[in-house]
Design a protein around this motif. Structure first.
Motif, PDB file in Angstrom:
ATOM      1  N   PRO A  43       0.823  -1.219   0.000  1.00 43.15           N
ATOM      2  CA  PRO A  43       0.000   0.000   0.000  1.00 43.15           C
ATOM      3  C   PRO A  43       0.850   1.259   0.000  1.00 43.15           C
ATOM      4  N   ALA A  44       0.383   2.262  -0.728  1.00 44.64           N
ATOM      5  CA  ALA A  44       1.051   3.557  -0.806  1.00 44.64           C
ATOM      6  C   ALA A  44      -0.007   4.600  -1.148  1.00 44.64           C
ATOM      7  N   ALA A  54       7.170   0.209  15.572  1.00 43.61           N
ATOM      8  CA  ALA A  54       6.031  -0.702  15.495  1.00 43.61           C
ATOM      9  C   ALA A  54       6.121  -1.621  14.290  1.00 43.61           C
ATOM     10  N   GLU A  55       6.605  -1.100  13.152  1.00 45.04           N
ATOM     11  CA  GLU A  55       6.649  -1.905  11.941  1.00 45.04           C
ATOM     12  C   GLU A  55       7.662  -3.052  12.048  1.00 45.04           C
ATOM     13  N   LEU A 110      13.929  -2.285   5.799  1.00 50.62           N
ATOM     14  CA  LEU A 110      12.639  -1.874   6.363  1.00 50.62           C
ATOM     15  C   LEU A 110      12.595  -0.379   6.672  1.00 50.62           C
ATOM     16  N   ASN A 111      13.713   0.303   6.479  1.00 49.59           N
ATOM     17  CA  ASN A 111      13.774   1.744   6.713  1.00 49.59           C
ATOM     18  C   ASN A 111      13.252   2.136   8.090  1.00 49.59           C
ATOM     19  N   ALA A 112      13.531   1.304   9.085  1.00 53.72           N
ATOM     20  CA  ALA A 112      13.051   1.560  10.440  1.00 53.72           C
ATOM     21  C   ALA A 112      13.965   0.888  11.448  1.00 53.72           C
ATOM     22  N   ASP A 119       7.413   8.064   5.339  1.00 58.34           N
ATOM     23  CA  ASP A 119       6.164   8.167   6.081  1.00 58.34           C
ATOM     24  C   ASP A 119       5.956   6.935   6.958  1.00 58.34           C
ATOM     25  N   ALA A 120       5.980   7.107   8.287  1.00 57.64           N
ATOM     26  CA  ALA A 120       5.843   5.978   9.213  1.00 57.64           C
ATOM     27  C   ALA A 120       4.478   5.319   9.087  1.00 57.64           C
ATOM     28  N   ARG A 121       3.439   6.091   8.807  1.00 58.27           N
ATOM     29  CA  ARG A 121       2.101   5.512   8.668  1.00 58.27           C
ATOM     30  C   ARG A 121       2.036   4.577   7.463  1.00 58.27           C
ATOM     31  N   ILE A 122       2.579   5.028   6.341  1.00 57.63           N
ATOM     32  CA  ILE A 122       2.605   4.186   5.144  1.00 57.63           C
ATOM     33  C   ILE A 122       3.475   2.961   5.395  1.00 57.63           C
ATOM     34  N   ARG A 123       4.592   3.163   6.049  1.00 58.21           N
ATOM     35  CA  ARG A 123       5.517   2.050   6.336  1.00 58.21           C
ATOM     36  C   ARG A 123       4.839   0.984   7.195  1.00 58.21           C
TER      37      ARG A 123
END
Length: 284
Positions: A125-126, A193-194, A186-188, A158-162
């Motif tokens: 999703p994006a 949370a992700e 994972l860019n995190a 964007d953390a929400r999109i991630r």
């Protein structure tokens, strides 16, 4: 009586051979890699796909998840990079485009020394303003088992999109049979949370390594202890991961988990060597 004894002895020998063969299969190691190759653009400004191949070859990796792989882009010489690397290494491959342009596409790839039985692309999703992302999924015949392998690259802004992308990858993972591996950028950080979403159901190879091999000492091997992968010239972040299903055991010792120094990309490759742990064989 002598015939019965001979038959019994033959059965014991056969049983021993079967058990030994099972032990050999169970103890076979598989070396995994994840690497964001930035279309083979090195920190020295050179696009050098052969250098990427050399790093993979020297690592001894059997199954490799790659991020930021080009197919038909002028910046990388219009080369289908996944196919080029596979042919150079003698591997099978699967490519999962995240988005396409007039000349080609860009996304994630899986390279495998073992046959890839099937593969598919999962669109993540994006929104209209974010870069499209994907996950490459492959079912790989590693001999004693069929390995489910997922390579992905989540949103970097964007953390929400991630988080939404991580949920979609998690959903795909839940539908796959064990043994299975999730690998990718994972860019995190691990506390987000992700990432903890995956840590709840799979083992982080770096965490397993720290549990077995490392302490909190400050040593020259701090890079490995922290697992930092970005930026490759002076890493300060761990955002590249290998997650393992519980039936995969990390190899003990120096070869179990590695971060490889290289200037071939802005990320460093992560390597983990694992063994399949059949149910009830915890002592292997």
């Amino acid at each position: 009586m002598r015939g019965r004894r001979a038959a019994a002895a033959a059965m014991l020998v056969l049983a021993a051979l079967v058990f030994t063969e099972g032990l050999v299969l169970a103890q076979r190691s598989i070396t995994l890699m994840t690497w964001n190759i930035k279309h083979a653009l090195g920190c020295d400004g050179l696009v050098d796909l052969d250098r990427i191949a050399q790093v993979i070859e020297a690592s001894g990796a059997d199954v490799v998840g790659l991020n930021e792989v080009d197919r038909g882009f002028p910046r990388s010489g219009m080369v289908f990079q996944a196919r080029y690397l596979a042919e150079r290494l003698g591997f099978d491959y699967a490519f999962a485009p995240a988005f396409a342009v007039a000349t080609g596409s860009y996304g994630n790839a899986i390279l495998s020394r073992y046959p890839i039985l099937e593969s598919w692309t999962v669109a993540l999703p994006a929104d209209a303003l974010s870069e499209p992302r994907s996950a490459a999924v492959a079912r790989i015949d590693v001999g004693e088992a069929v390995l489910s392998f997922v390579s992905t690259h989540l949103d970097h802004k964007d953390a929400r999109i991630r988080r939404n992308q991580a949920l979609r990858v998690h959903e795909e993972l839940q539908a796959l049979p064990n043994p299975k591996v999730l690998a990718g950028d994972l860019n995190a950080w691990a506390v987000t949370a992700e990432v903890t979403l995956f840590q709840r159901v799979m083992n982080d190879a770096h965490t397993l390594y720290r549990m077995v091999a490392c302490t909190d000492r400050v040593t020259p091997e701090r890079l490995l202890e922290d697992g930092y992968t970005l930026p490759s010239t002076a890493p300060t972040s761990r955002i590249d991961y290998i997650f393992l299903s519980p039936d995969l055991r990390l190899e003990e010792g120096a070869g179990g988990y590695r971060v490889l120094p290289t200037v071939a990309s802005d990320h460093l490759p992560v390597v983990a060597t694992v063994r399949l742990r059949p149910e009830g064989w915890d002592d292997l």
